[in-house]
Motif scaffolding. Sequence first.
Motif, PDB file in Angstrom:
ATOM      1  N   ILE A  67       0.848  -1.196   0.000  1.00 34.73           N
ATOM      2  CA  ILE A  67       0.000   0.000   0.000  1.00 34.73           C
ATOM      3  C   ILE A  67       0.880   1.241   0.000  1.00 34.73           C
ATOM      4  O   ILE A  67       0.651   2.184  -0.767  1.00 34.73           O
ATOM      5  CB  ILE A  67      -0.968  -0.015   1.197  1.00 34.73           C
ATOM      6  CG1 ILE A  67      -2.038  -1.091   0.978  1.00 34.73           C
ATOM      7  CG2 ILE A  67      -1.619   1.359   1.393  1.00 34.73           C
ATOM      8  CD1 ILE A  67      -2.929  -1.353   2.170  1.00 34.73           C
ATOM      9  N   LYS A  77      -4.689   3.444   2.547  1.00 33.81           N
ATOM     10  CA  LYS A  77      -5.488   2.586   1.669  1.00 33.81           C
ATOM     11  C   LYS A  77      -5.288   3.077   0.240  1.00 33.81           C
ATOM     12  O   LYS A  77      -4.761   4.161   0.017  1.00 33.81           O
ATOM     13  CB  LYS A  77      -6.959   2.600   2.076  1.00 33.81           C
ATOM     14  CG  LYS A  77      -7.562   3.981   2.159  1.00 33.81           C
ATOM     15  CD  LYS A  77      -8.934   3.980   2.789  1.00 33.81           C
ATOM     16  CE  LYS A  77      -9.439   5.404   2.955  1.00 33.81           C
ATOM     17  NZ  LYS A  77     -10.716   5.451   3.629  1.00 33.81           N
ATOM     18  N   GLU A  80      -8.841   3.613  -6.549  1.00 31.79           N
ATOM     19  CA  GLU A  80      -8.706   3.121  -7.919  1.00 31.79           C
ATOM     20  C   GLU A  80      -7.753   4.020  -8.708  1.00 31.79           C
ATOM     21  O   GLU A  80      -6.980   3.548  -9.536  1.00 31.79           O
ATOM     22  CB  GLU A  80     -10.074   3.043  -8.596  1.00 31.79           C
ATOM     23  CG  GLU A  80     -10.077   2.282  -9.879  1.00 31.79           C
ATOM     24  CD  GLU A  80     -11.470   1.886 -10.339  1.00 31.79           C
ATOM     25  OE1 GLU A  80     -11.546   1.169 -11.360  1.00 31.79           O
ATOM     26  OE2 GLU A  80     -12.456   2.270  -9.705  1.00 31.79           O
ATOM     27  N   PHE A 109      -1.502  -5.195  -9.013  1.00 28.37           N
ATOM     28  CA  PHE A 109      -2.839  -4.689  -8.686  1.00 28.37           C
ATOM     29  C   PHE A 109      -3.653  -4.456  -9.957  1.00 28.37           C
ATOM     30  O   PHE A 109      -4.837  -4.779 -10.015  1.00 28.37           O
ATOM     31  CB  PHE A 109      -2.757  -3.382  -7.894  1.00 28.37           C
ATOM     32  CG  PHE A 109      -2.384  -3.565  -6.459  1.00 28.37           C
ATOM     33  CD1 PHE A 109      -3.185  -4.299  -5.598  1.00 28.37           C
ATOM     34  CD2 PHE A 109      -1.240  -2.984  -5.960  1.00 28.37           C
ATOM     35  CE1 PHE A 109      -2.842  -4.457  -4.267  1.00 28.37           C
ATOM     36  CE2 PHE A 109      -0.888  -3.133  -4.629  1.00 28.37           C
ATOM     37  CZ  PHE A 109      -1.690  -3.867  -3.778  1.00 28.37           C
ATOM     38  N   PHE A 114      -9.082  -3.703 -10.028  1.00 30.41           N
ATOM     39  CA  PHE A 114      -9.431  -3.037  -8.773  1.00 30.41           C
ATOM     40  C   PHE A 114     -10.733  -3.570  -8.188  1.00 30.41           C
ATOM     41  O   PHE A 114     -10.796  -3.899  -7.004  1.00 30.41           O
ATOM     42  CB  PHE A 114      -9.533  -1.518  -8.990  1.00 30.41           C
ATOM     43  CG  PHE A 114      -9.736  -0.760  -7.715  1.00 30.41           C
ATOM     44  CD1 PHE A 114      -8.643  -0.362  -6.976  1.00 30.41           C
ATOM     45  CD2 PHE A 114     -11.010  -0.468  -7.240  1.00 30.41           C
ATOM     46  CE1 PHE A 114      -8.813   0.328  -5.774  1.00 30.41           C
ATOM     47  CE2 PHE A 114     -11.191   0.205  -6.052  1.00 30.41           C
ATOM     48  CZ  PHE A 114     -10.082   0.608  -5.320  1.00 30.41           C
ATOM     49  N   LEU A 117     -10.687  -6.850  -6.296  1.00 28.10           N
ATOM     50  CA  LEU A 117      -9.904  -6.767  -5.068  1.00 28.10           C
ATOM     51  C   LEU A 117     -10.652  -6.028  -3.957  1.00 28.10           C
ATOM     52  O   LEU A 117     -10.433  -6.286  -2.778  1.00 28.10           O
ATOM     53  CB  LEU A 117      -8.569  -6.064  -5.318  1.00 28.10           C
ATOM     54  CG  LEU A 117      -7.530  -6.817  -6.124  1.00 28.10           C
ATOM     55  CD1 LEU A 117      -6.343  -5.913  -6.440  1.00 28.10           C
ATOM     56  CD2 LEU A 117      -7.078  -8.059  -5.386  1.00 28.10           C
ATOM     57  N   ASP A 118     -11.519  -5.110  -4.347  1.00 26.10           N
ATOM     58  CA  ASP A 118     -12.263  -4.299  -3.369  1.00 26.10           C
ATOM     59  C   ASP A 118     -13.429  -5.121  -2.811  1.00 26.10           C
ATOM     60  O   ASP A 118     -14.585  -4.941  -3.174  1.00 26.10           O
ATOM     61  CB  ASP A 118     -12.751  -3.020  -4.049  1.00 26.10           C
ATOM     62  CG  ASP A 118     -13.428  -2.061  -3.097  1.00 26.10           C
ATOM     63  OD1 ASP A 118     -13.310  -2.250  -1.868  1.00 26.10           O
ATOM     64  OD2 ASP A 118     -14.092  -1.131  -3.588  1.00 26.10           O
ATOM     65  N   LEU A 125      -8.783  -0.080  -1.369  1.00 25.01           N
ATOM     66  CA  LEU A 125      -8.164  -1.345  -0.981  1.00 25.01           C
ATOM     67  C   LEU A 125      -7.461  -1.127   0.345  1.00 25.01           C
ATOM     68  O   LEU A 125      -6.564  -0.290   0.455  1.00 25.01           O
ATOM     69  CB  LEU A 125      -7.155  -1.801  -2.038  1.00 25.01           C
ATOM     70  CG  LEU A 125      -7.687  -2.001  -3.455  1.00 25.01           C
ATOM     71  CD1 LEU A 125      -6.575  -2.483  -4.379  1.00 25.01           C
ATOM     72  CD2 LEU A 125      -8.850  -2.964  -3.454  1.00 25.01           C
ATOM     73  N   ASP A 126      -7.909  -1.878   1.352  1.00 23.94           N
ATOM     74  CA  ASP A 126      -7.304  -1.792   2.675  1.00 23.94           C
ATOM     75  C   ASP A 126      -6.321  -2.953   2.853  1.00 23.94           C
ATOM     76  O   ASP A 126      -6.224  -3.823   1.978  1.00 23.94           O
ATOM     77  CB  ASP A 126      -8.381  -1.780   3.755  1.00 23.94           C
ATOM     78  CG  ASP A 126      -9.253  -3.030   3.752  1.00 23.94           C
ATOM     79  OD1 ASP A 126      -8.741  -4.137   3.507  1.00 23.94           O
ATOM     80  OD2 ASP A 126     -10.460  -2.890   4.014  1.00 23.94           O
ATOM     81  N   GLU A 129      -7.650  -6.516   2.238  1.00 24.97           N
ATOM     82  CA  GLU A 129      -7.929  -6.813   0.827  1.00 24.97           C
ATOM     83  C   GLU A 129      -6.629  -7.042   0.047  1.00 24.97           C
ATOM     84  O   GLU A 129      -6.569  -7.905  -0.827  1.00 24.97           O
ATOM     85  CB  GLU A 129      -8.748  -5.684   0.209  1.00 24.97           C
ATOM     86  CG  GLU A 129     -10.167  -5.643   0.778  1.00 24.97           C
ATOM     87  CD  GLU A 129     -10.923  -4.367   0.464  1.00 24.97           C
ATOM     88  OE1 GLU A 129     -12.146  -4.457   0.256  1.00 24.97           O
ATOM     89  OE2 GLU A 129     -10.307  -3.276   0.444  1.00 24.97           O
ATOM     90  N   VAL A 130      -5.589  -6.295   0.387  1.00 25.96           N
ATOM     91  CA  VAL A 130      -4.290  -6.480  -0.262  1.00 25.96           C
ATOM     92  C   VAL A 130      -3.707  -7.846   0.116  1.00 25.96           C
ATOM     93  O   VAL A 130      -3.098  -8.522  -0.710  1.00 25.96           O
ATOM     94  CB  VAL A 130      -3.335  -5.319   0.087  1.00 25.96           C
ATOM     95  CG1 VAL A 130      -1.930  -5.597  -0.413  1.00 25.96           C
ATOM     96  CG2 VAL A 130      -3.871  -4.009  -0.497  1.00 25.96           C
ATOM     97  N   HIS A 138      -7.282 -14.149  -3.504  1.00 21.71           N
ATOM     98  CA  HIS A 138      -8.007 -13.362  -4.508  1.00 21.71           C
ATOM     99  C   HIS A 138      -8.244 -14.206  -5.764  1.00 21.71           C
ATOM    100  O   HIS A 138      -9.340 -14.232  -6.302  1.00 21.71           O
ATOM    101  CB  HIS A 138      -7.227 -12.094  -4.861  1.00 21.71           C
ATOM    102  CG  HIS A 138      -7.582 -11.533  -6.193  1.00 21.71           C
ATOM    103  ND1 HIS A 138      -8.772 -10.870  -6.408  1.00 21.71           N
ATOM    104  CD2 HIS A 138      -6.952 -11.562  -7.382  1.00 21.71           C
ATOM    105  CE1 HIS A 138      -8.832 -10.497  -7.685  1.00 21.71           C
ATOM    106  NE2 HIS A 138      -7.745 -10.901  -8.280  1.00 21.71           N
TER     107      HIS A 138
END
Length: 145
Positions: A67, A77, A80, A109, A114, A117-118, A125-126, A129-130, A138
């Motif tokens: 991040i 975070k 997009e 990413f 996006f 992943l969200d 993306l926090d 989620e990452v 994922h």
Amino acid sequence: KDGSLSWDEVVAGYHTVLHQGEEEADKRKFEAADASGDKLLNSKELGHYLNPHTDPKTLRVEALNNIGFLDANNDGKLSEEEVGERRSEAPSDDELDQMTGAEITKIAFQEAGFQPLDLNADGFLDPEEVEHLITGRHHIHVTLA
């Protein structure tokens, strides 16, 4: 030699893993992997350093590092806009060899997309989620959805 590695030994031995200008992020990952706190990595801890998805603490630091590479407004975070648009074609191996970790992270990413992943659909993306991208969860989610 003694069954463990110091930070200096990791830098010397794994210099191709470390990207220029990103030693601070790698040092944070080293410190997270050092579960014993002795400033040395034993074989298990080295495994966590090289494969952060195998240890929750190291995984969280790796997610925060990822991040941090792209977080232009430092809000912890990713939007997009910060992730950016998908490239029209994948970089060549030679291009990848010249890229920083931040550039490689951005491509990862972008390739994942996006929206998938969200997970909570909040537009950001926090770290959790990452972590899904880093661990491969994922890809499992997308494949089975």
